[in-house]
Design an enzyme around this catalytic site. Structure first.
Site, mmCIF file in Angstrom:
data_model
loop_
_atom_site.group_PDB
_atom_site.id
_atom_site.type_symbol
_atom_site.label_atom_id
_atom_site.label_comp_id
_atom_site.label_asym_id
_atom_site.label_seq_id
_atom_site.Cartn_x
_atom_site.Cartn_y
_atom_site.Cartn_z
ATOM 1 C CD GLU A 117 48.095 27.413 40.542
ATOM 2 O OE1 GLU A 117 47.682 26.288 40.823
ATOM 3 O OE2 GLU A 117 47.738 28.427 41.147
ATOM 4 C CB CYS A 130 43.955 34.039 33.195
ATOM 5 S SG CYS A 130 44.499 34.922 34.653
ATOM 6 C CB CYS A 137 52.626 38.583 43.847
ATOM 7 S SG CYS A 137 52.066 40.206 43.276
ATOM 8 C CB CYS A 141 46.542 42.375 47.411
ATOM 9 S SG CYS A 141 47.332 43.507 46.247
ATOM 10 C CB CYS A 144 45.467 38.521 46.367
ATOM 11 S SG CYS A 144 46.086 37.616 44.928
ATOM 12 C CB CYS A 374 39.860 36.510 40.476
ATOM 13 S SG CYS A 374 39.092 36.776 38.908
HETATM 14 N N1 SAH Z 1 48.972 42.166 40.052
HETATM 15 C C1 SAH Z 1 48.019 42.431 38.997
HETATM 16 C C2 SAH Z 1 47.641 41.179 38.235
HETATM 17 C C3 SAH Z 1 46.835 40.165 39.031
HETATM 18 S S1 SAH Z 1 45.206 40.235 38.464
HETATM 19 C C4 SAH Z 1 46.814 43.116 39.591
HETATM 20 O O1 SAH Z 1 46.725 43.219 40.806
HETATM 21 O O2 SAH Z 1 45.976 43.604 38.846
HETATM 22 C C5 SAH Z 1 44.330 39.284 39.585
HETATM 23 C C6 SAH Z 1 42.996 39.927 39.870
HETATM 24 O O3 SAH Z 1 42.260 39.116 40.788
HETATM 25 C C7 SAH Z 1 43.182 41.261 40.528
HETATM 26 O O4 SAH Z 1 42.187 42.162 40.142
HETATM 27 C C8 SAH Z 1 43.003 40.885 41.966
HETATM 28 O O5 SAH Z 1 42.731 42.000 42.723
HETATM 29 C C9 SAH Z 1 41.869 39.899 41.887
HETATM 30 N N2 SAH Z 1 41.783 39.064 43.077
HETATM 31 C C10 SAH Z 1 42.794 38.723 43.891
HETATM 32 N N3 SAH Z 1 42.359 37.942 44.893
HETATM 33 C C11 SAH Z 1 41.043 37.762 44.699
HETATM 34 C C12 SAH Z 1 40.055 37.020 45.401
HETATM 35 N N4 SAH Z 1 40.348 36.280 46.468
HETATM 36 N N5 SAH Z 1 38.791 37.054 44.934
HETATM 37 C C13 SAH Z 1 38.504 37.756 43.816
HETATM 38 N N6 SAH Z 1 39.397 38.483 43.122
HETATM 39 C C14 SAH Z 1 40.672 38.484 43.550
#
Ligand code: SAH
Length: 396
Positions: A117, A130, A137, A141, A144, A374
């Site tokens: 996406e 973005c 991945c 996390c 996420c 995000c």
């Molecule tokens: N793997 C890299 C690139 C992904 S960036 C990284 O972790 O930085 C995606 C961003 O969205 C990251 O800062 C992640 O922590 C954030 N994110 C992931 N899940 C989210 C959620 N449910 N709500 C808000 N932010 C989220």
């Protein structure tokens, strides 16, 4: 002649599609042209011409490359492609955010066609694209959505750049289209910033991301300055100095917690590279100044990481780093185990960071209605498969 061996990083599956010229470095592009018989003395000029047609003018067909002899155009067409990734769906949010679901070429071994996406976020003075760097991945996390999808593979540089070219096609973000646009964007271009914040961990796909960054920043390429390219990492510490030295992009760190105990739970990679090591790598990142700060992303999770004590610890951790803190209200997804902090809590948190001298904007969630915010990215097919697994399990 075997044109499929141009660069392993970009080669497409044997027997399925012609190799793409998108995402090749200049030397790799020259090598590809040499292989189809472009004479040595013409290589530099042809590379330059094709480079400009692809990245500056946005042509999708060799036939449109009018300063190249017809015969060579035909040879190019027979040997290569400059096609975009296939679009499975396009969605537009009520707030103007756009999301694309893209389908990649078939994998050589399995024949599977994976999906990623990409999201475009328009703002009054800028437009941010973005993009994804991996299918799925590895990091898992816990907050996420992408993290619940298994890792499949790295994207090639061509697949990373292909996302940008496709977005420019759809947005009318090429010079010819902008020239005829009666209501052009205030910033002159629709895409003014690129963030590696889509699916995947860009520092686990270092070489392809670096090749892509070079093309994005190339003056005759996509031509966005490195100050407008941000790479976000969950904290792959050993690659951070290399990213600074070899890519020179802006850095964003997905921090999200102020103690190792909590961060271990939220970002399991922290067990390998704990907070102190991560921040040490940030302190050493080259070229930092007040005008060139590291962005720390901090997702606000109710009762988990949003206390006054957390805010104070965060201020202490950031001491000595030119930093800005992006507070991200948690975006829920189906089955997510967390809740977003209350608005007052987020404001109180922001206030403490701000008083300590760090900008601490609260990121307005964009595109939530189309699951583009995000952490919400997870390809639709993957969602369907998960739903199907669930149905099967329930019926068993
Ligand atoms: N793997 C890299 C690139 C992904 S960036 C990284 O972790 O930085 C995606 C961003 O969205 C990251 O800062 C992640 O922590 C954030 N994110 C992931 N899940 C989210 C959620 N449910 N709500 C808000 N932010 C989220």
């Amino acid at each position: 002649m075997n044109v499929r061996t141009i660069t392993p990083a970009n080669a497409l599956p044997a027997g399925t599609e012609r190799p793409s010229l998108i995402g090749l470095s200049r030397p790799a592009l020259a090598a590809a042209l040499r292989e189809i018989g472009v004479p040595e003395r013409q290589l530099k000029m042809r590379t330059q011409q094709i480079w400009q047609w692809i990245y500056n003018r946005g042509v999708t067909d060799f036939a449109a490359m009018t300063n190249i002899a017809k015969g060579l155009r035909a040879d190019l067409h027979n040997a290569f492609t400059i096609a975009r990734p296939e679009v499975v769906s396009r969605q537009i949010s009520v707030d103007g955010t756009r999301k694309w679901l893209l389908r990649l070429p078939a994998d050589p071994q399995t024949g599977a066609r994976h999906e990623v996406e990409m999201v475009y976020i328009p703002e009054p003075d800028r437009g941010t694209l973005c993009i994804s760097s991996q299918v799925g991945c590895t990091l898992n996390c816990t907050f996420c959505h992408t993290g619940t999808q298994r890792w499949v593979r790295n994207l090639t540089a061509g697949e990373i750049i292909g996302q940008i070219l496709l977005a420019r096609d759809d947005l009318g973000d090429w010079p010819d289209a902008l020239k005829d646009n009666p209501d052009p964007p205030a910033s002159g271009r629709y895409i003014t910033n690129i963030v590696f914040m889509g699916m995947g961990e860009p520092l686990y796909n270092f070489d392809n991301v670096k090749t892509a960054v070079d093309i994005i920043a190339d003056n005759e390429g996509i031509s966005l300055s490195k100050r407008r390219i941000t790479l976000s990492t969950a904290g792959v510490v050993p690659e951070i100095p290399r990213a600074g030295a070899e890519m020179g992009v802006m850095l964003a760190i997905s921090l999200h917690a102020t103690t190792d105990e909590v961060r271990n739970r939220l970002v399991p990679l922290n067990r390998k590279y704990p907070i102190a090591e991560l921040l040490q790598a940030c302190r050493a990142y080259p070229g930092l100044s007040n005008a060139r700060r590291i962005t720390f992303e901090y997702v606000m999770l109710k009762g988990i990481n949003d206390s006054v004590a957390d805010a104070k610890r965060l201020v202490n951790l950031l001491k000595g780093i030119p930093a800005k803190v992006n507070l991200i209200p948690f975006n829920p997804w189906p089955g997510s185990p967390y809740e977003c902090s209350d608005w007052e809590t987020i404001e109180r948190f922001a206030e403490i960071i701000n008083r300590a001298g760090y900008a601490s904007p609260i990121r307005t969630p964009r595109g939530r209605d189309i699951m583009a915010a995000c952490g919400q990215l997870k390809s639709a097919s993957e969602r369907q498969r998960a739903a199907q697994r669930k149905r099967l399990a329930e019926n068993a």
